[in-house]
Design a protein around this motif. Structure first.
Motif, short mmCIF file in Angstrom:
data_model
loop_
_atom_site.label_atom_id
_atom_site.label_comp_id
_atom_site.label_asym_id
_atom_site.label_seq_id
_atom_site.Cartn_x
_atom_site.Cartn_y
_atom_site.Cartn_z
N THR A 90 0.84 -1.35 -0.07
CA THR A 90 -0.14 0.04 -0.02
C THR A 90 0.72 1.23 0.04
O THR A 90 0.52 2.35 -0.72
N PHE A 198 -4.44 -3.43 11.47
CA PHE A 198 -5.26 -2.99 10.42
C PHE A 198 -5.68 -1.61 10.54
O PHE A 198 -5.87 -0.87 9.47
N THR A 202 -5.02 1.18 7.41
CA THR A 202 -6.24 1.45 6.77
C THR A 202 -6.35 3.17 7.08
O THR A 202 -7.68 3.56 6.94
N ASN A 603 -8.73 8.65 8.42
CA ASN A 603 -10.17 7.77 8.15
C ASN A 603 -11.10 8.18 9.19
O ASN A 603 -10.88 8.25 10.20
N THR A 715 -16.06 -3.31 8.44
CA THR A 715 -16.41 -3.09 7.16
C THR A 715 -16.58 -1.74 7.02
O THR A 715 -16.10 -1.31 5.99
N SER A 718 -12.91 -0.24 6.30
CA SER A 718 -12.44 -0.63 5.14
C SER A 718 -12.80 0.40 3.86
O SER A 718 -12.18 0.85 3.31
N VAL A 722 -11.10 2.98 1.35
CA VAL A 722 -11.13 2.68 -0.14
C VAL A 722 -11.80 4.17 -0.82
O VAL A 722 -11.31 4.45 -1.83
#
Length: 809
Positions: A90, A198, A202, A603, A715, A718, A722
């Motif tokens: 990434t 994680f 992210t 995020n 979820t 994530s 994205v």
């Protein structure tokens, strides 16, 4: 077998009806039962002896075997390997895109080029991060000549942009496995450790900051390495000189050094780690079971590892920094005259050790001058207008044919401008920008009512150091106007256009202030045919006599002052209270050909969840602590240790890296929150596991419901990552609808500063692509221009210097 034999084997005298132990008797009704028990025990003992005999034989055989040496037993955590590989993918994917200058690459890329050219520059950050970027540039063949002056400038095809961005990307990639290892070392479940990795993986802000020529990812890696090595070292705290204890102490020392040598904001985490080490040291000191000499030896080892070694390494880094920068550059005017004299083409001194002198013989002569240069730091050039002639108070002309006379403390002098021949003058007229002070100018007799008042008294502040003689470089002095008894002062106010925007110099009745202290930068003797044909002497440079420690301390003081006094308006600045909710991002780059852009945003799902987790963790920790005081043993001792270390290192790390910024009066940006955010992301899985263990452990229904909610939340994390990734990679051309859909908060599109909340400027908009790119550059350029002028003011040495032009001061 008789009863006496059994009792003899068991070393117990036990005839029927007799005493088994003194003062005791076995009742007769238990004799049969006891005989059976004794018989059984005797048989077991015999079997045990037989077994021991065989075991002893096996042990002897094993001892006679030769064990292989140089054998290392290791295990491989496949989950950790997978996390590391995904993190590298990434961070390194399309690392060379965009092929244009992004945000602060205009600074750190330029610094790498200046290192490679040996040109001196000044920056508020320590040099380790810049040196690592420079190393990659050197290894990739970068010559340092690319111009990083404008955000969005396209890199040429031969420019090694991938290599220069590699070190930050590698550091950013290693954050994920380190987060995993920290929670594993604390003793939490593997699922919690995986969740921490994680969340780091992210987060869009950590991704963005790791892909460009920036130093924040290096700082973050140093902070996590410091926490991990601390946890490892605490296992060997009582054995600091053992092999593993010394190894982890060295790693911790290196991490502390790196944290302080990349950015000074790492000081907050270093302070936290230092408090933990002091707490463990204090527990050792008050432990009476440890001999006093052993306590002294351990404390000596701690001081060696965690004080002496980091200080030595820190100084070595600055030694390398100063050794690589040996040429004069645009920033050396911010340094003292003595510092500039150590740079090639800096202050060229003809008489480095000489003193300022004047002649007491007056006669007509060719234009011989004895000069002193007074240099005002913010003026970025040196020219002939900086030079002044020092003469006696009653001198009408100058003759240097006779031996010169040194200027002493208390002497009365005139300062004559070397080009125009005008005298430095002051009188009882308010200064244009500082009306509480008196005006300073160069006097010319135009038949006006003000007579000349050009006499100044030299007042040496460190005369004992120079034998009461006024010397170039070494002397710190004040110039006291004889008529008004006011001191020459740098006011810091900028003149308007008629003053060519130079800084104002006036006289002030208050002598005892830093702005009235001056020094002479250089001292020359030159000759020309006439004053109209005046020119500077040829450039002759000899290295200054300022040693490393003097230069090191001067750079340190200026960096600390510069960091504490950055308080300029900026379009993308934000306050610390806005960071946890990500109220405002920062525009990094906009494509000149499409609407692809890079915006510094995190995020949002993770950031808000981290804030909620911090509150829940605090409530659970307080509840468990109260119950422990009420003798409710909810946790085992090792669980308490794990919980306290998590609270101190992770929760405390978040607080230590957030609260100080709330108290600062300086310009702040969202990326200052990254160290605190990283601690918060690792604390979030700790909170989840605590809820599973101590809150929901009684109800399987509640735990199943929590698991379902956790899957929904993962979820969401994530999908948010994205969805916002085009603003992190900058590889996707966005339509107007795309931009509107990415503007999740209204404040994200309103990139306003602290003092202009209603600005219409929006990075996430389609109001002219090229124009938007230029606006971003102008905003940052304007900020840096203002900050540079400010920096020159606050980083001007305690001894102010003065530069003039031929129209007056």
């Amino acid at each position: 077998m008789c009863k006496h034999q059994i009792c003899s084997f068991l070393k117990i005298a036990k005839p029927e009806g007799k005493q088994l132990f003194p003062g005791t008797r076995i009742p007769d009704r238990y004799v049969v039962c006891n005989e059976f028990v004794l018989r059984t025990l005797n048989e077991m003992a015999c079997d045990h002896i037989s077994d021991n005999g065989e075991a002893n034989k096996k042990m002897k055989q094993t001892a006679n075997r030769t064990e292989p040496i140089f054998v290392v037993n290791c295990s491989l955590d496949l989950l950790l390997v997978a996390i590391t590989l995904i993190a590298f993918v990434t961070r390194l994917w399309r690392l060379e895109d965009p092929r244009g200058v992004v945000f602060d690459e205009i600074h750190f890329g330029r610094f790498a080029g200046l290192y490679l050219q040996g040109v001196f520059f000044f920056d508020v950050h320590p040099p380790l991060g810049r040196l690592l970027i420079t190393l990659m540039g050197y290894l990739s063949g970068f010559d340092g000549k690319f111009d990083f002056s404008i955000i969005g400038t396209e890199y040429p095809c031969s420019f090694p942009i991938w290599h220069l961005r590699l070190i930050p990307a590698v550091c950013g990639s290693l954050l994920c496995p380190l987060a995993y290892l920290i929670l594993s070392e604390l003793g939490f479940h593997q699922y919690s450790a995986c969740l921490a990795a994680f969340l780091v993986l992210t987060d869009n802000a950590l991704l963005t900051q790791s892909r460009f020529i920036l130093i924040d990812s290096m700082l973050l890696l140093s902070l996590l390495a410091m926490i991990y090595s601390l946890l490892k070292f605490l296992k060997y705290f009582k054995r600091p000189f053992s092999l593993y204890g010394s190894a982890w102490a060295t790693v911790l020392s290196l991490s502390i050094t790196a944290s302080l040598s990349v950015k000074y904001s790492g000081l907050f985490s270093v302070l936290l780690v230092s408090l933990v080490l002091l707490f463990y040291s204090w527990r050792m000191i008050i432990d009476k079971t440890i001999p006093l000499i052993q306590v002294a030896v351990r404390l000596l080892g701690y001081a060696l590892f965690f004080v002496v070694l980091p200080v030595v390494l820190y100084c070595l880094i600055f030694w390398l920094h100063l050794s690589l920068l040996w040429k004069s550059g645009t920033h050396d005017e911010m340094m003292s005259s003595s510092f500039q004299a150590t740079l090639e083409l800096g202050s060229q001194r003809v008489n480095p050790e000489g003193c300022l002198q004047f002649s007491d013989h007056l006669a007509p002569h060719p234009w011989y001058t004895l000069l002193a240069s007074f240099t005002l730091g913010p003026l970025p050039r040196k020219d002939i207008n900086n030079w002044w002639i020092v003469v006696e108070q009653d001198a009408d002309s100058i003759d240097l044919n006779s031996p010169p006379k040194p200027v002493k403390d208390g002497d009365i002098i005139k300062l004559i401008h070397g080009v125009t021949g005008r005298s430095l003058n002051s009188h009882d007229v308010a200064a244009p920008m500082s009306p509480q002070c008196m005006e300073v100018s160069c006097y010319v007799d135009y038949n006006i009512s003000f007579p000349a008042q050009p006499l100044w008294r030299v007042e040496l502040l460190n005369g004992a150091k120079t034998n009461q003689t006024w010397e170039a470089m070494n002397s710190h002095f004040r110039l006291i106007h004889v008529t008004t008894n006011q001191a020459l002062k740098f006011t810091g106010n900028q003149l308007p256009d008629w003053g060519f925007y130079q800084y104002e110099v006036a006289t002030d009745r208050i002598h005892q202030q830093e702005a009235t202290v001056w020094n002479v930068e250089e001292h020359r003797l030159s000759a020309a045919a006439s004053s109209q044909d005046y020119h500077l002497p040829p450039d002759i440079w000899s290295p200054g006599n300022l040693g490393f420690w003097e230069k090191f301390l001067e750079v340190q003081m200026k960096m600390l002052w510069a960091n504490s006094d950055v308080n300029q308006e900026h379009q993308y600045s934000s306050s610390a209270l806005e960071w946890p909710t990500m109220n405002r991002g920062v525009a990094y780059w906009i494509s000149p050909d499409s609407n692809a852009q890079i915006h510094f945003l995190g995020n949002p799902v993770t950031w808000v969840s981290g804030l909620v987790a911090a509150v829940l963790f605090f409530l659970m920790f307080v509840t468990l602590a109260v119950r422990w005081r009420r003798q409710c043993q909810d946790l085992a001792p090792d669980e308490w240790t794990r919980l306290i270390l998590s609270a101190v290192l992770l929760g405390g790390g978040w607080v230590f890296n957030l609260v100080p910024y709330m108290l600062m009066e300086r310009t702040l940006f969202l990326h200052h929150y990254l160290p605190g955010l990283l601690h918060l992301l690792i604390l979030l899985p700790v909170t989840v596991e605590m809820m599973y263990r101590y809150v929901l452990f009684r109800s399987s229904i509640q735990r199943n419901l929590m698991t379902g909610l956790l899957l929904v939340w993962l979820t969401s994390v994530s999908l948010a990552f994205v969805r916002l990734s085009p603003l992190s990679y900058g590889h996707t051309s966005l339509t107007e609808e795309d931009i509107k859909s990415l503007q999740w908060r209204e404040s994200w599109g309103s990139s306003t500063g602290k003092n202009s909340r209603n600005s219409d400027t929006s990075v996430l908009s389609l109001r002219g692509l090229v124009g938007a790119r230029k606006d971003i550059h102008l905003l940052h350029a304007n900020y840096m221009q203002k900050s540079s002028a400010k920096a020159l003011k606050w980083t001007s040495e305690k001894v102010t210097t003065l530069r003039v032009n031929n129209d007056g001061i």
